[in-house]
Design a protein around this motif. Structure first.
Motif: not given
Length: 641
Positions: A526-532, A589-597, A599-608
């Motif tokens: 990761x070079x991404x930075x996230x806080x939640x 929280x979106x558990x299985x993000x791919x393949x992407x859709x 209009x999903x209302x689930x949030x795409x957190x980039x790690x498990x």
């Protein structure tokens, strides 16, 4: 003090870190900062590294690299090609790829006894060979492998390291599959508008070497600049590292000569090198960000794109260098296409419920740069009312009174106080921070992390209750880096230094592994930075932030003078997602993000989720010590010079 562990031996520095510099007494100066994949400003010797962590067939002639440090950047490899200035950690990665040190099986144990590792995972050497120097010196390697000569009487470390024969096509079998060493295929770039999630407009980058499905809905820089998103007239690129020749090639041919303004923080030699890069490109102009406080950086990563059809903002985590768009996990928020307001509209028209337009204009004004005057007018002439995220920036300076809440983590605290809503059982909702670099936190957690920063991250609405929830900090371990697509050179983008780490061993109890199986990104560092803030079962989010800001006082700001003043060193920028702005009570929280859709209302957190805590044998990646006990995915070891 000399230390060793299962990954090698090092001498630690006695020098102080930049975050420990005492503040000045004035409260009006604008101050710079220290962050991210950038650097630790008091790094040891310059290391030859790459901005490109390339694992495919040998690239075309790479630009020369210089160390990006303040106040005196250093050119390490003089070459006729333009100099791209990067951090020492990235220089070390580049050197390791150009002249890899191959792993060899260790000889039989010598029987020399070492002390048992302490709780930090590092062991102290029996020898008393502290030379008190300020440089990190790797001991015991021959000078032929790029190391300093060993002191008399010292045995070389095990395993023995030597440079391999240069054979371009000789690589070990990849643990990541047949496509691991393949460069971007012809169909890597989209030929039509990709399947995008326009609920949150939050996207990951494409990663070379992953299964195709894990790049569905992801974006490459060429996608962002594609004519499918608009007919580009002019653009601004805010960033920290630039490879101008590479950047220009990412624009479509029909837009390649359109005016581009580069906003940077380089000074002296680094600035000269940047100007040198631009000589073949007369359409590229520059705006130098003012960094008036020592050790500040211009770390913001943003694109302003002006089209014939309207205007767009992109806020991202990638530098403008190829390595950051190749095999790393990055993130970005792309705004809708903002239409032009009707003629005669007031400049405050077209505001969003999140006051994004006002805050973007305020952020640009903080640069005090005449180069932005046309852009400020253009933004005023467009309708930004569709925006549903809040802008959170850092701008260097010392601030008093109400100005303290304009930037950094106090800005985040203000927004969470005003726009989020109290949640039941909030003391059990953990905070999760994820980043690619770490500054000096102080001698114990109370100095900053568990004091002012935790208070910000745990603010929920106007509740007077001050919860003390768990804090999970996600940062790659040595094993995560070793097993990554890039191997050890991936650690060039994770510049946590031994000088900082050895002063804050208490911090490492917070660390969790980088795991991202749901996105296919576990092996793309990761070079991404996230806080939640997440629910106890990690099925919901109270809020989410993507930003350029790493875990650093310089990036987020630190209180001074009995909390009557805040100092921020760097320029940073991110966007905050709060459920109420999306007519939700929380984000699923979106558990299985791919393949992407789309209009999903689930949030795409980039790690498990939930994050996995470090085991007793895990160690955080530290870039400026050797790792020679096990090979990476390319059969190499890590020996920073």
């Amino acid at each position: 003090m000399s230390q060793d562990n299962q990954h090698g031996r090092w001498t630690i520095s006695s020098s102080d870190d930049d975050d420990d510099i005492p503040p000045s007494n004035t409260a009006t100066s604008h101050s710079p900062t220290l962050t991210d994949s950038n650097r630790n400003s008091h790094m040891p010797v310059p290391l030859a590294s790459s901005k490109e962590a390339r694992t495919a067939t040998p690239p075309p002639p790479a630009p020369a690299y210089g160390v990006k440090t303040e106040p005196h950047p250093v050119q390490v490899n003089p070459a006729p090609s333009p100099l791209v200035t990067v951090s020492e950690a990235r220089q070390a990665a580049h050197a390791g790829q150009l002249n890899p040190v191959k792993y060899e099986s260790p000889p039989p144990p010598s029987g020399k006894r070492k002390r048992e590792p302490d709780e930090s995972g590092w062991a102290l050497s029996d020898s008393d060979d502290d030379d008190g120097g300020d440089d990190v010196k790797v001991k015991g390697e021959s000078s032929g492998s790029g190391q300093r000569g060993a002191p008399p009487g010292m045995r070389p470390p095990s395993p023995k390291a030597k440079k391999p024969k240069v054979e371009k096509n000789e690589r070990p079998p990849s643990p990541h599959g047949r496509t691991y060493y393949i460069d971007e295929p012809d169909d890597f770039y989209e030929t039509s508008i990709p399947c995008l999630n326009d609920t949150y407009r939050l996207y990951l980058n494409k990663v070379t070497g992953l299964d195709r499905k894990y790049n569905t809905g992801a974006l490459h820089i060429r996608d962002i600049l594609s004519p499918l998103f608009g007919t580009l007239k002019e653009s601004v690129q805010f960033n920290y590292c630039f490879d101008i020749s590479w950047m220009v090639q990412q624009y479509p041919p029909e837009f390649r000569d359109r005016p581009v303004l580069l906003v940077h923080g380089d000074k002296r030699e680094a600035k000269a090198h940047l100007l040198q890069q631009a000589q073949p490109f007369p359409h590229v102009r520059f705006c130098q960000a003012k960094l008036d406080i020592a050790f500040g950086t211009h770390h913001t990563k943003m694109m302003l794109l002006w089209y014939e059809e309207g205007f767009r903002v992109v806020i991202l985590t990638s530098n403008l260098i190829r390595a950051d768009w190749y095999q790393k996990t990055q993130g970005l928020w792309m705004s809708p296409l903002f239409p032009r307001l009707p003629k005669g509209s007031a400049s405050c028209d077209g505001e969003s419920p999140t006051f994004f337009k006002r805050d973007l204009l305020e952020y640009l004004a903080s640069y005090r740069a005449p180069e932005f005057s046309d852009w400020i007018q253009r933004i005023e002439e467009h309708d930004l009312s569709e925006t549903r995220v809040y802008l959170i920036g850092s701008s260097p300076g010392r601030y008093l009174g109400s100005d303290m809440e304009r930037w950094g983590h106090l800005r985040l605290r203000k927004l969470l106080y005003e726009h989020s809503h109290p949640i039941p059982d909030e003391e059990n909702w953990p905070v999760v921070g994820q980043f690619s670099s770490i500054g000096s936190m102080g001698l114990d957690k109370s100095k900053w992390l568990a004091g002012e920063f935790q208070r910000t991250l745990t603010t929920i609405g106007k509740s007077s209750h001050r919860a003390d929830p768990p804090i999970h900090l996600v940062y790659p371990s040595v094993e995560d880096v070793r097993n990554s697509l890039e191997g050890y050179p991936a650690g060039g983008s994770l510049p946590y230094s031994i000088q900082t780490a050895q002063k804050q061993l208490w911090l490492h109890s917070y660390f969790h592994r980088w795991k991202a199986e749901a996105t296919g990104r576990s092996h793309a560092m990761p070079h991404i930075k996230t806080y939640m803030r997440a629910s106890p079962d990690f099925s919901e989010l109270a809020w989410f932030l993507i930003t350029s800001a790493n875990l650093s006082k310089a990036a987020w700001g630190a209180l001074e003078k009995n909390s009557t003043q805040v100092m921020v060193r760097s320029y940073e920028l991110g966007v905050l997602f709060i459920p109420a702005a999306f007519n939700m009570s929380s984000f699923p929280v979106q558990k299985n993000q791919f393949p992407a859709t789309s209009s999903s209302a689930a949030f795409p957190v980039p790690f498990d989720l939930p994050p996995k805590h470090y085991s007793s044998t895990d160690q955080p990646w530290i870039w400026n010590i050797p790792y020679s006990q096990a090979p990476d995915t390319h059969g190499n070891i890590w020996v920073p010079s």
